[in-house]
Motif scaffolding. Structure first.
Motif, PDB file in Angstrom:
ATOM      1  N   LYS A  14       4.064   2.886   1.475  1.00 60.51           N
ATOM      2  CA  LYS A  14       3.253   2.744   0.166  1.00 60.51           C
ATOM      3  C   LYS A  14       4.732   4.240  -0.754  1.00 60.51           C
ATOM      4  CE  LYS A  14      -0.769   1.899   0.198  1.00 60.51           C
ATOM      5  NZ  LYS A  14      -2.801   2.488  -0.308  1.00 60.51           N
ATOM      6  N   GLU A  75      -3.020   4.979  -5.406  1.00 60.44           N
ATOM      7  CA  GLU A  75      -2.835   3.600  -5.788  1.00 60.44           C
ATOM      8  C   GLU A  75      -4.300   2.868  -4.407  1.00 60.44           C
ATOM      9  OE1 GLU A  75      -1.548  -0.655  -4.246  1.00 60.44           O
ATOM     10  OE2 GLU A  75      -1.598   1.400  -2.677  1.00 60.44           O
ATOM     11  N   GLY A  78      -7.081  -3.973  -2.701  1.00 61.94           N
ATOM     12  CA  GLY A  78      -7.841  -4.776  -1.972  1.00 61.94           C
ATOM     13  C   GLY A  78      -8.133  -6.388  -1.555  1.00 61.94           C
ATOM     14  N   SER A  92     -11.785  -3.425   1.856  1.00 59.98           N
ATOM     15  CA  SER A  92     -11.668  -3.802   2.673  1.00 59.98           C
ATOM     16  C   SER A  92     -11.302  -3.087   3.360  1.00 59.98           C
ATOM     17  CB  SER A  92      -9.811  -4.376   1.568  1.00 59.98           C
ATOM     18  OG  SER A  92     -10.764  -5.288   1.036  1.00 59.98           O
ATOM     19  N   SER A  93     -10.830  -1.654   3.409  1.00 63.88           N
ATOM     20  CA  SER A  93     -10.475  -0.891   4.235  1.00 63.88           C
ATOM     21  C   SER A  93     -11.485  -0.869   5.581  1.00 63.88           C
ATOM     22  CB  SER A  93     -10.381   0.321   4.087  1.00 63.88           C
ATOM     23  OG  SER A  93      -9.221   0.736   2.786  1.00 63.88           O
ATOM     24  N   LEU A  96     -12.014  -4.069   7.609  1.00 62.55           N
ATOM     25  CA  LEU A  96     -10.674  -4.777   8.402  1.00 62.55           C
ATOM     26  C   LEU A  96     -10.847  -3.499   9.776  1.00 62.55           C
ATOM     27  CD1 LEU A  96      -7.572  -5.907   8.378  1.00 62.55           C
ATOM     28  CD2 LEU A  96      -6.262  -2.846   7.776  1.00 62.55           C
ATOM     29  N   PHE A 127      -5.028 -10.432  -3.402  1.00 61.23           N
ATOM     30  CA  PHE A 127      -4.336  -9.382  -3.695  1.00 61.23           C
ATOM     31  C   PHE A 127      -5.096  -9.094  -4.356  1.00 61.23           C
ATOM     32  CE2 PHE A 127      -3.147  -9.123   1.116  1.00 61.23           C
ATOM     33  CZ  PHE A 127      -4.046  -8.551   1.570  1.00 61.23           C
ATOM     34  N   GLY A 161      -2.643  -4.336   7.968  1.00 64.55           N
ATOM     35  CA  GLY A 161      -4.010  -5.239   6.727  1.00 64.55           C
ATOM     36  C   GLY A 161      -4.244  -6.326   7.835  1.00 64.55           C
ATOM     37  N   ASP A 163      -1.846  -8.889   6.208  1.00 60.90           N
ATOM     38  CA  ASP A 163      -0.960  -9.315   5.707  1.00 60.90           C
ATOM     39  C   ASP A 163      -0.569 -10.859   7.590  1.00 60.90           C
ATOM     40  OD1 ASP A 163       0.487  -7.810   3.947  1.00 60.90           O
ATOM     41  OD2 ASP A 163       1.511  -6.508   5.261  1.00 60.90           O
TER      42      ASP A 163
HETATM   43  P1  IMP Z   1      -5.591   0.564   0.233  1.00 61.97           P
HETATM   44  O1  IMP Z   1      -6.553   1.005  -1.238  1.00 61.97           O
HETATM   45  O2  IMP Z   1      -4.740   0.023  -0.228  1.00 61.97           O
HETATM   46  O3  IMP Z   1      -5.295   1.466   1.772  1.00 61.97           O
HETATM   47  O4  IMP Z   1      -5.936  -0.771   0.739  1.00 61.97           O
HETATM   48  C1  IMP Z   1      -7.403  -0.891   1.289  1.00 61.97           C
HETATM   49  C2  IMP Z   1      -7.209  -2.441   2.119  1.00 61.97           C
HETATM   50  O5  IMP Z   1      -6.035  -3.422   1.763  1.00 61.97           O
HETATM   51  C3  IMP Z   1      -6.722  -1.545   3.669  1.00 61.97           C
HETATM   52  O6  IMP Z   1      -7.253  -1.214   4.931  1.00 61.97           O
HETATM   53  C4  IMP Z   1      -5.748  -3.334   4.297  1.00 61.97           C
HETATM   54  O7  IMP Z   1      -6.654  -3.746   4.984  1.00 61.97           O
HETATM   55  C5  IMP Z   1      -6.151  -3.620   2.705  1.00 61.97           C
HETATM   56  N1  IMP Z   1      -4.042  -4.004   2.301  1.00 61.97           N
HETATM   57  C6  IMP Z   1      -4.145  -3.129   0.970  1.00 61.97           C
HETATM   58  N2  IMP Z   1      -2.924  -3.396   0.669  1.00 61.97           N
HETATM   59  C7  IMP Z   1      -2.454  -5.159   1.265  1.00 61.97           C
HETATM   60  C8  IMP Z   1      -1.223  -5.333   2.032  1.00 61.97           C
HETATM   61  O8  IMP Z   1      -0.803  -5.287   0.839  1.00 61.97           O
HETATM   62  N3  IMP Z   1      -1.065  -6.157   2.791  1.00 61.97           N
HETATM   63  C9  IMP Z   1      -2.431  -6.080   4.110  1.00 61.97           C
HETATM   64  N4  IMP Z   1      -3.325  -5.727   3.109  1.00 61.97           N
HETATM   65  C10 IMP Z   1      -3.353  -4.860   2.702  1.00 61.97           C
END
Ligand code: IMP
Length: 221
Positions: A14, A75, A78, A92-93, A96, A127, A161, A163
């Motif tokens: 990132k 940033e 989800g 999402s986190s 996962l 996303f 994540g 992907d």
């Molecule tokens: P974060 O807020 O960017 O950390 O995203 C939260 C969660 O969303 C992450 O733990 C990932 O599981 C998922 N995520 C966010 N962006 C992506 C991506 O580009 N590809 C896959 N998973 C993503």
């Protein structure tokens, strides 16, 4: 002198992406490193609220001098699955870390069709990303969306994540996403984000779109 943007992230990918977008505008992007557990992920309804809370927490880690001169970037992203009413979304986190990609595939097991377009529609998802920049006491928000669908099985070693289970919608000649399952000028040929390179992902990525949206609002440094 270049104005400093402190990016609150533990993810070097990132950081690279943000530097790529912001350095040409004359900003110096530096990673704001805080100890694990010091930033709390709030359980709120929207990505914007998550980003806002992280900026408030990040401010505590800057000196008064830095607060008067520098900027803070956060940033948040989800995965939102349409047929699960947007779940896992802001969770999402957590999702996962607990049920993982396998668990999401299991939740959608009953949504399948032999017809590619119908299958992609049944499993449509997106996303979403919010990039928030704190400057001079105000917060600017950039939003980015990457529509697509959840693949029938996990595929690919690249990325992170979700992907391996996410296939982005193809794009038209202007880079705009097409309906799920239809073939476009720019195509991943049904592959997941886990199957394509980071460079290729940039054209579709919610994160790139959120940063570009933010850039449109920024003055040059
Ligand atoms: P974060 O807020 O960017 O950390 O995203 C939260 C969660 O969303 C992450 O733990 C990932 O599981 C998922 N995520 C966010 N962006 C992506 C991506 O580009 N590809 C896959 N998973 C993503």
């Amino acid at each position: 002198m270049a104005r400093t943007i402190w990016f609150l992230t533990g993810n070097s990918g990132k950081l690279k992406e943000a530097t790529h977008h912001l350095q040409p505008l004359g900003y110096e992007v530096r990673q704001l490193i805080v100890e694990e557990g010091e930033i709390v992920e709030p359980q709120v309804e929207s990505l914007e609220e998550v980003a806002q809370s992280k900026i408030t927490q990040a401010l505590l880690h800057l000196s008064d001098d830095q607060q008067s001169q520098d900027m803070i970037l956060v940033e948040d992203a989800g995965l939102f699955v349409d047929n699960l009413n947007g779940f896992p979304g802001v969770y999402s986190s957590y999702v996962l870390d607990t049920i993982g990609c396998k668990g999401v595939l299991r939740l959608l097991e009953h949504l399948q069709s032999e017809d590619t377009i119908q299958c992609a529609q049944l499993r449509s998802a997106q996303f979403q990303a919010v990039a928030a920049l704190w400057m001079d006491g105000e917060i600017l928000y950039g939003n980015g969306v990457c529509p697509g669908w959840i693949a029938l099985e996990s595929s690919g070693e690249d990325g992170f994540g979700f992907d391996p289970v996410f296939t982005p919608n193809d794009l038209d000649a202007f880079g705009e996403p097409l309906p799920p399952g239809t073939y476009g000028e720019k195509s991943v040929h049904g592959k997941t984000f886990g199957d394509i390179s980071l460079e290729e992902k940039q054209a579709y990525s919610h994160r790139s779109r959120a940063l570009n949206d933010l850039l449109r609002q920024l003055p040059s440094a």
